[in-house]
Scaffold this active site. Structure first.
Site, mmCIF file in Angstrom:
data_model
loop_
_atom_site.group_PDB
_atom_site.id
_atom_site.type_symbol
_atom_site.label_atom_id
_atom_site.label_comp_id
_atom_site.label_asym_id
_atom_site.label_seq_id
_atom_site.Cartn_x
_atom_site.Cartn_y
_atom_site.Cartn_z
ATOM 1 N N CYS A 69 -60.862 49.576 105.072
ATOM 2 C CA CYS A 69 -59.744 48.717 105.482
ATOM 3 C C CYS A 69 -59.192 47.958 104.290
ATOM 4 O O CYS A 69 -59.690 48.075 103.171
ATOM 5 C CB CYS A 69 -60.192 47.733 106.559
ATOM 6 S SG CYS A 69 -61.451 46.575 105.980
ATOM 7 N N CYS A 94 -61.657 45.763 102.380
ATOM 8 C CA CYS A 94 -62.466 46.516 101.415
ATOM 9 C C CYS A 94 -61.691 46.654 100.109
ATOM 10 O O CYS A 94 -62.231 46.431 99.017
ATOM 11 C CB CYS A 94 -62.793 47.916 101.941
ATOM 12 S SG CYS A 94 -63.648 47.941 103.522
ATOM 13 N N ASP A 146 -23.783 57.302 86.965
ATOM 14 C CA ASP A 146 -23.387 57.781 85.646
ATOM 15 C C ASP A 146 -22.627 59.090 85.881
ATOM 16 O O ASP A 146 -22.876 59.785 86.870
ATOM 17 C CB ASP A 146 -24.642 58.023 84.803
ATOM 18 C CG ASP A 146 -24.330 58.752 83.521
ATOM 19 O OD1 ASP A 146 -23.479 58.265 82.764
ATOM 20 O OD2 ASP A 146 -24.936 59.818 83.285
ATOM 21 N N ASP A 187 -29.284 59.982 84.345
ATOM 22 C CA ASP A 187 -30.199 61.012 83.856
ATOM 23 C C ASP A 187 -30.469 60.960 82.361
ATOM 24 O O ASP A 187 -31.364 61.637 81.869
ATOM 25 C CB ASP A 187 -29.641 62.409 84.188
ATOM 26 C CG ASP A 187 -28.502 62.793 83.255
ATOM 27 O OD1 ASP A 187 -27.630 61.931 83.004
ATOM 28 O OD2 ASP A 187 -28.503 63.938 82.781
ATOM 29 N N ASP A 234 -29.183 55.812 79.863
ATOM 30 C CA ASP A 234 -29.183 55.252 81.224
ATOM 31 C C ASP A 234 -30.443 54.426 81.514
ATOM 32 O O ASP A 234 -30.492 53.700 82.510
ATOM 33 C CB ASP A 234 -29.091 56.373 82.270
ATOM 34 C CG ASP A 234 -27.772 57.114 82.209
ATOM 35 O OD1 ASP A 234 -26.755 56.473 81.889
ATOM 36 O OD2 ASP A 234 -27.760 58.325 82.456
#
Length: 733
Positions: free
Chosen positions: A13, A16, A419, A628, A632
């Site tokens: 859980c 943990c 772009d 890309d 950028d």
């Protein structure tokens, strides 16, 4: 710093995961990115001096077992853990039910069938005998983990289960010496239902990670290579850069490479999500794990091992498991204080019932019911299980969500900035038109332009060079087809966002846009009309000058990706403000924008200014940036959500919150839908987890639930959350 992934056994859980995170964080030089209880993994960044033993010991100190530590440089993903976990729980499941069925028969046969198999005064020893192995053998790990939580004051779901079952078991022993109801049979049934729930939950978790497992299984195991003149088959690990691989129809392409001989179509759907086969010929790039469909291909290996596209995708997917959604931090905080709060509530429930009823048996039964029904397993699973299913779905479609925050932020996005080059367009410009000045030959214009531009990496430069290389008329007289004659260049210089310059034959050559030519005080008076005509057609114009005299104008255009128009139309329809940003002039930029349906254009933007433009736009609302290229990367980082085109540069991919492996803009639409679907499922799961506890705990405190029924309800709540997350697969994106 290097990344380390730790495979951990025993986490059940969010509590943990929290204890593991705290224990690892105590080591100087360790930064914990996330601990995922669904995957059974901890994702960290560690200094080079940190050893595997330190990490394993820290996990052990938290009360769990570190199965394996995978550092970034030697990471080898394994998909066997879920199978082994499932087989362990299955073995336990058989064992506990073989013992529990007799317990149920002994306890309820008289009520159900009127049969008294064992007299009431002799029943307790049998129930103790049958329940002992259920709790202390099959449930040993749960009991051990729970008791360690009390010792270390780090409470988990196991703490509540172990305390409830042990108390219930010892009521049987106490009943032999005093007047108290025997819950020892109930203790065995509680543990059996708990183990049954864990088995079903583990099975569902395995399904949640199935898409990621499929990615791991995509790669080829062997490759057929040419060594000398011999064709031999070798393990994929022995392939070297530069090897020539032979791939026959129906076979997987072993590694990334370039076709040197042959022609075929290749199915790339398993990596990019694109269903249609892609034609491949000489010089075509191919991706490892894709399937050759028709002819024989001879491929030169260009990327092997962890550098391949598939390995990069798998790494991104695995890293995505190490991210958190902001809403998860709230759930984790609540879970962290939930268990100790329930322990206190359970104690007060016991005391109040004792005071009011003077009945120790009833009081104990109510307290045990509160303990077992309040396990926060469903709450702890609500977010990570939804993320795991969603990330797997995305990976299958070539949508890689690198940062979980993007899922929550996406619902706030108002503006999407694109772009132009390589994003809206294919990113491969071509020479479409040209104009030469009086008495300047076409061949001379391109010889000068090609010689200078071949030193540049810009896409427009490559288009000019390629045009010079392939156009027969422009080859120097007597040159062979495979040899292109270039003039030597001195003092080459790139003027970012404007053009290039250099010295050829002792003459200064400048190639660039109008701004660069004007900056150098070169008159454009006789050429402006020709420039405007080219720009109206969507061409980017490069003006070639020699010693301040214009030799000619080259018009370069980049074709639009086939799905850009439909994707942007869909985004406009959904109410997003779409904007295009480009270094092109107004006329060229507006021409492209008109074709794809973008109303607002930001043009003549230098690469370093994209970041500033994103910051300005963020004053109007949350911004997603799609790009890309290397230039950028700052804008992708600055945007509220950065969406990187996977066919672009590695720097852009590393800067993106979401990566689109397929490389087209349909992925943007799909990524937005997927993000919203995942976040919607997270909200549903959190609601049901909270709702369950808000309703169930008061009912248990009121004494209206038998402990066995309470445990059954708890197990069902966890199974419901996991099943609901898996329903995400039905969502169409």
């Amino acid at each position: 710093m290097k990344k380390a992934k730790i495979n951990i056994d025993g986490m059940t859980c969010a509590s943990c995961a929290s204890h593991v995170e705290k224990s690892l964080s105590k080591i100087p030089g360790v930064k914990v990115l996330n601990v995922n209880p669904v995957m059974g993994k901890a994702f960290t960044e560690v200094e080079d001096s940190i050893s595997e033993k330190q990490l394993i010991d820290a996990v052990k100190d938290a009360g769990y077992e570190a199965k394996e530590v995978e550092f970034e440089e030697n990471s080898t993903s394994s998909n066997s853990k879920k199978k082994s976990d499932l087989s362990k729980w299955k073995a336990k499941l058989w064992g506990v039910w073989i013992l529990t069925i007799p317990i149920m028969f002994i306890m309820y046969s008289e009520k159900l069938f009127g049969l008294e198999i064992i007299p009431m005064n002799s029943m307790t020893p049998f129930l103790l005998f049958l329940s002992f192995p259920i709790i202390f053998i099959f449930g040993f790990k749960t009991i051990k983990s729970g008791l360690r939580g009390f010792y270390k004051m780090q409470f988990t779901m196991d703490s509540l289960i172990s305390l409830g079952t042990i108390i219930a078991f010892f009521t049987g022993i106490l009943s032999l010496f005093m007047q108290i109801q025997d819950f020892s049979g109930v203790s065995g049934m509680i543990m059996t239902i708990f183990i049954t729930g864990k088995y079903i939950e583990t099975k569902a978790r395995g399904r949640a990670t199935s898409e990621i497992k499929k990615l791991l299984e995509l790669g080829s195991k062997n490759a057929r290579v040419l060594r000398g003149k011999k064709e031999i088959e070798i393990p994929i690990s022995e392939v070297k850069l530069g090897d020539i691989l032979i791939v026959k129809p129906g076979e997987k392409i072993p590694v990334d490479g370039v076709v040197v001989k042959g022609q075929s179509s290749v199915n790339e759907s398993m990596v990019t999500g694109e269903s249609l086969p892609v034609e491949k010929k000489i010089k075509s790039q191919v991706i490892g794990a894709t399937i050759n469909q028709e002819g024989i291909l001879y491929i030169k290996a260009t990327k092997i091992g962890k550098d391949t596209f598939l390995s990069h995708i798998i790494q991104l997917v695995e890293e995505s498991q190490g991210t958190k959604v902001p809403i998860q931090r709230l759930a984790d905080k609540i879970t962290g204080i939930f268990v100790p709060t329930i322990l206190i509530i359970s104690l007060f429930t016991l005391l109040i019932w004792l005071i009011v009823t003077q009945d120790p048996s009833k009081s104990l039964g109510v307290a045990i019911a509160v303990l077992v029904i309040a396990c926060p397993c469903a709450l702890g699973l609500a977010v990570p299980i939804s993320l795991t299913v969603g990330f797997g779905m995305g990976a299958k479609r070539g949508i890689l969500i690198r940062k979980g925050e993007a899922i929550q932020t996406m619902k706030e996005i108002k503006i999407i900035v694109f772009d132009k080059t390589g994003t809206i367009t294919k990113g491969k410009p071509e020479v479409i038109d040209f104009y030469t000045a009086p008495r300047i030959k076409e061949s001379y214009l391109f010889e000068i332009a090609g010689s200078l531009e071949r030193l540049s990496e810009h896409p427009i430069a490559k288009a000019i060079v390629e045009h010079y290389q392939v156009y027969p008329k422009l080859r120097s007289k007597g040159a062979k087809a495979s040899l292109k004659k270039y003039k030597s260049v001195n003092k080459f210089k790139t003027i970012q966002g404007k053009g290039v310059e250099g010295i050829i034959n002792k003459k200064k050559i400048i190639i660039g846009n109008e701004i660069l030519i004007t900056d150098n005080k070169i008159s454009l008076t006789n050429f402006k009309e020709k420039i405007r005509k080219m720009e109206k057609k969507g061409q980017t114009t490069m003006i070639v000058t020699e010693d301040k005299k214009i030799l000619g104008i080259i018009g370069v255009a980049d074709s639009i990706k086939k799905d850009s128009i439909s994707a942007i139309k869909s985004l406009n329809k959904d109410g997003y403000k779409t904007i295009m940003i480009t270094g092109d002039n107004e006329i060229t930029a507006q021409s492209i924008a008109n074709q794809v349906g973008i109303k607002e254009v930001i043009y003549r933007v230098l690469p370093e200014d994209k970041l500033k433009k994103v910051i300005e736009l963020q004053k109007r609302g949350f911004v997603a940036f799609v790009g890309d290229g290397i230039n950028d990367a700052p804008a992708l980082k600055q945007a509220n959500v950065g969406i990187a085109i996977g066919t672009g540069t590695d720097i852009a991919i590393e800067s993106g919150d979401i990566v689109l492996a397929k490389g087209d803009l349909t992925g943007v639409v799909q990524a937005i839908k997927l993000s919203k679907a995942i976040f919607g499922k997270i909200k549903q799961n959190l609601f049901w987890a909270f709702f369950y506890n808000v309703i169930a705990i008061p009912v248990a405190i009121a004494g209206l639930l038998n402990p066995v029924v309470a445990e059954l309800a708890m197990a069902l709540s966890s199974i419901t959350v996991v099943t609901n997350a898996n329903l995400l697969r039905r969502k169409r994106i």
